[in-house]
Design a protein around this motif. Structure first.
Motif, PDB file in Angstrom:
ATOM      1  N   ILE A   4       0.864  -1.183   0.000  1.00 28.81           N
ATOM      2  CA  ILE A   4       0.000   0.000   0.000  1.00 28.81           C
ATOM      3  C   ILE A   4       0.895   1.226   0.000  1.00 28.81           C
ATOM      4  O   ILE A   4       1.795   1.353   0.824  1.00 28.81           O
ATOM      5  CB  ILE A   4      -0.916   0.022   1.242  1.00 28.81           C
ATOM      6  CG1 ILE A   4      -1.816  -1.215   1.232  1.00 28.81           C
ATOM      7  CG2 ILE A   4      -1.718   1.302   1.294  1.00 28.81           C
ATOM      8  CD1 ILE A   4      -2.650  -1.369   2.474  1.00 28.81           C
ATOM      9  N   ASP A   5       0.617   2.126  -0.970  1.00 32.46           N
ATOM     10  CA  ASP A   5       1.370   3.377  -0.993  1.00 32.46           C
ATOM     11  C   ASP A   5       0.928   4.240   0.167  1.00 32.46           C
ATOM     12  O   ASP A   5      -0.268   4.377   0.427  1.00 32.46           O
ATOM     13  CB  ASP A   5       1.123   4.135  -2.305  1.00 32.46           C
ATOM     14  CG  ASP A   5       1.782   3.449  -3.490  1.00 32.46           C
ATOM     15  OD1 ASP A   5       2.803   2.765  -3.280  1.00 32.46           O
ATOM     16  OD2 ASP A   5       1.265   3.620  -4.603  1.00 32.46           O
ATOM     17  N   ASP A  11       1.652  14.938  -1.197  1.00 31.83           N
ATOM     18  CA  ASP A  11       0.624  14.462  -2.116  1.00 31.83           C
ATOM     19  C   ASP A  11      -0.583  15.404  -2.197  1.00 31.83           C
ATOM     20  O   ASP A  11      -1.376  15.322  -3.125  1.00 31.83           O
ATOM     21  CB  ASP A  11       0.131  13.074  -1.689  1.00 31.83           C
ATOM     22  CG  ASP A  11       1.213  12.014  -1.833  1.00 31.83           C
ATOM     23  OD1 ASP A  11       1.932  12.040  -2.853  1.00 31.83           O
ATOM     24  OD2 ASP A  11       1.340  11.173  -0.926  1.00 31.83           O
ATOM     25  N   PHE A  12      -0.730  16.284  -1.224  1.00 32.26           N
ATOM     26  CA  PHE A  12      -1.881  17.190  -1.177  1.00 32.26           C
ATOM     27  C   PHE A  12      -1.689  18.356  -2.135  1.00 32.26           C
ATOM     28  O   PHE A  12      -0.574  18.747  -2.452  1.00 32.26           O
ATOM     29  CB  PHE A  12      -2.086  17.715   0.246  1.00 32.26           C
ATOM     30  CG  PHE A  12      -2.650  16.684   1.182  1.00 32.26           C
ATOM     31  CD1 PHE A  12      -3.993  16.686   1.496  1.00 32.26           C
ATOM     32  CD2 PHE A  12      -1.839  15.695   1.720  1.00 32.26           C
ATOM     33  CE1 PHE A  12      -4.522  15.729   2.351  1.00 32.26           C
ATOM     34  CE2 PHE A  12      -2.352  14.738   2.578  1.00 32.26           C
ATOM     35  CZ  PHE A  12      -3.695  14.751   2.891  1.00 32.26           C
ATOM     36  N   VAL A  13      -2.819  18.915  -2.600  1.00 35.69           N
ATOM     37  CA  VAL A  13      -2.810  20.060  -3.515  1.00 35.69           C
ATOM     38  C   VAL A  13      -3.370  21.262  -2.755  1.00 35.69           C
ATOM     39  O   VAL A  13      -4.441  21.182  -2.146  1.00 35.69           O
ATOM     40  CB  VAL A  13      -3.666  19.774  -4.770  1.00 35.69           C
ATOM     41  CG1 VAL A  13      -3.712  20.985  -5.681  1.00 35.69           C
ATOM     42  CG2 VAL A  13      -3.137  18.542  -5.498  1.00 35.69           C
ATOM     43  N   ASP A  14      -2.663  22.398  -2.789  1.00 43.04           N
ATOM     44  CA  ASP A  14      -3.112  23.609  -2.101  1.00 43.04           C
ATOM     45  C   ASP A  14      -4.373  24.162  -2.750  1.00 43.04           C
ATOM     46  O   ASP A  14      -4.538  24.107  -3.967  1.00 43.04           O
ATOM     47  CB  ASP A  14      -2.029  24.703  -2.150  1.00 43.04           C
ATOM     48  CG  ASP A  14      -0.809  24.346  -1.319  1.00 43.04           C
ATOM     49  OD1 ASP A  14      -0.911  23.471  -0.428  1.00 43.04           O
ATOM     50  OD2 ASP A  14       0.257  24.944  -1.553  1.00 43.04           O
ATOM     51  N   ASP A  15      -5.268  24.705  -1.917  1.00 39.40           N
ATOM     52  CA  ASP A  15      -6.453  25.395  -2.429  1.00 39.40           C
ATOM     53  C   ASP A  15      -6.021  26.594  -3.248  1.00 39.40           C
ATOM     54  O   ASP A  15      -5.017  27.245  -2.946  1.00 39.40           O
ATOM     55  CB  ASP A  15      -7.338  25.901  -1.281  1.00 39.40           C
ATOM     56  CG  ASP A  15      -8.258  24.826  -0.726  1.00 39.40           C
ATOM     57  OD1 ASP A  15      -8.254  23.694  -1.234  1.00 39.40           O
ATOM     58  OD2 ASP A  15      -8.986  25.148   0.235  1.00 39.40           O
ATOM     59  N   LYS A  16      -6.827  26.908  -4.250  1.00 44.03           N
ATOM     60  CA  LYS A  16      -6.581  28.097  -5.051  1.00 44.03           C
ATOM     61  C   LYS A  16      -7.191  29.302  -4.357  1.00 44.03           C
ATOM     62  O   LYS A  16      -8.260  29.195  -3.743  1.00 44.03           O
ATOM     63  CB  LYS A  16      -7.192  27.939  -6.444  1.00 44.03           C
ATOM     64  CG  LYS A  16      -6.511  26.839  -7.231  1.00 44.03           C
ATOM     65  CD  LYS A  16      -7.123  26.696  -8.597  1.00 44.03           C
ATOM     66  CE  LYS A  16      -6.332  25.650  -9.347  1.00 44.03           C
ATOM     67  NZ  LYS A  16      -7.124  24.764 -10.136  1.00 44.03           N
TER      68      LYS A  16
END
Length: 179
Positions: A4-5, A11-16
């Protein structure tokens, strides 16, 4: 055996960044508004997951700091009346249901002494209402289901010394009758 990775913070993407669609926390005025009462439009931001409404924020200014927050449930067709505070302002946020707020100014030195304001608020009219000390108020749930609102008063509640005075909802000295 399957591996399992593991997720990491990378890995998270910042809110715009986003800007409010209208004037954030814009003032609303009603005819013959009681002096010292402040009424602000609450804006809803929605997407496929649901919605979010900012009730209060330091972005709105110094007077929006909040020492105490609580959720009030109003049973279907109930009336929560009459109350006033000597020291605090109530800051009530209405975002759901169908509620009626009735205000009565009993401050003899006020330019709106003995004025009554009636506001229909809730899902169709999302507002933040600030009620100053000595302005009597009541909330009526006009709907057939429970409704909630949030109070963010300017002072923390002290159970050993409550800043709240009450009268029954049908008191004849107040020029408003609930249906």
């Amino acid at each position: 055996m399957t591996t399992i990775d593991r997720v990491t913070l990378d890995d998270f993407v910042d809110d715009k960044p986003w800007l409010p669609e209208g004037a954030e926390n814009a003032e609303v005025r009603i005819e013959n508004q009681i002096a010292g009462v402040d009424l602000r439009r609450l804006e809803e931001r929605a997407d496929g997951r649901g919605s979010l409404v900012v009730l209060m924020s330091d972005r709105f200014g110094e007077s929006y700091r909040t020492p105490h927050v609580y959720l009030v449930t109003a049973a279907a067709r109930s009336v929560r009346a009459w109350v006033y505070h000597k020291l605090q302002s109530d800051r009530l946020a209405f975002t759901q249901g169908r509620l009626r707020v009735v205000l009565y100014d009993l401050r003899p030195d006020s330019p709106t002494y003995q004025v009554v304001n009636v506001l229909d608020v809730g899902a169709a009219n999302k507002v933040l209402l600030t009620i100053p000390p000595f302005v009597v108020h009541a909330v009526q749930n006009l709907g057939d289901e429970d409704a909630c609102f949030v109070n963010m008063p300017t002072r923390a509640y002290d159970p050993s010394n409550p800043d709240k005075s009450r009268l029954p909802k049908d008191h004849p000295g107040i020029p408003y009758q609930f249906e």
